[in-house]
Design a protein around this motif. Structure first.
Motif, PDB file in Angstrom:
ATOM      1  N   GLY A  10      -2.818 -10.060  -3.272  1.00  0.00           N
ATOM      2  CA  GLY A  10      -3.547  -8.836  -3.566  1.00  0.00           C
ATOM      3  C   GLY A  10      -2.922  -8.069  -4.710  1.00  0.00           C
ATOM      4  N   LEU A  13      -2.902  -4.138  -5.930  1.00  0.00           N
ATOM      5  CA  LEU A  13      -3.253  -2.774  -5.571  1.00  0.00           C
ATOM      6  C   LEU A  13      -2.838  -1.864  -6.696  1.00  0.00           C
ATOM      7  N   ALA A  40       0.832  -1.209   0.000  1.00  0.00           N
ATOM      8  CA  ALA A  40       0.000   0.000   0.000  1.00  0.00           C
ATOM      9  C   ALA A  40       0.865   1.256   0.000  1.00  0.00           C
TER      10      ALA A  40
END
Length: 65
Positions: free
Chosen positions: A59, A61, A26
């Protein structure tokens, strides 16, 4: 490639290592990774596993959809 040392530097199951990898992903995509920042990191893929193969996440992102 790991920009924060991955599990070797972050610990193992129960120590938050997998979440640390997600947080680093992130930070990279937000451009807030400081000296570890990868230039133009618009899309980031992260994975982590733990336990005895019981826990796994992946994931993707990105800045824009």
């Amino acid at each position: 490639m790991s920009t924060n040392g991955a599990m070797m530097a972050q610990g193992h199951t129960g120590a938050g290592g997998g979440i640390a990898i997600l947080v680093e992903a992130a930070r990279q995509v937000m451009g807030k990774a400081g000296e570890r920042q990868v230039k133009n990191a618009d899309i980031v893929v992260e994975t982590a596993s733990g336990g005895v193969g019981m826990d796994f996440h992946a994931g993707v992102l990105g800045r824009e959809v």
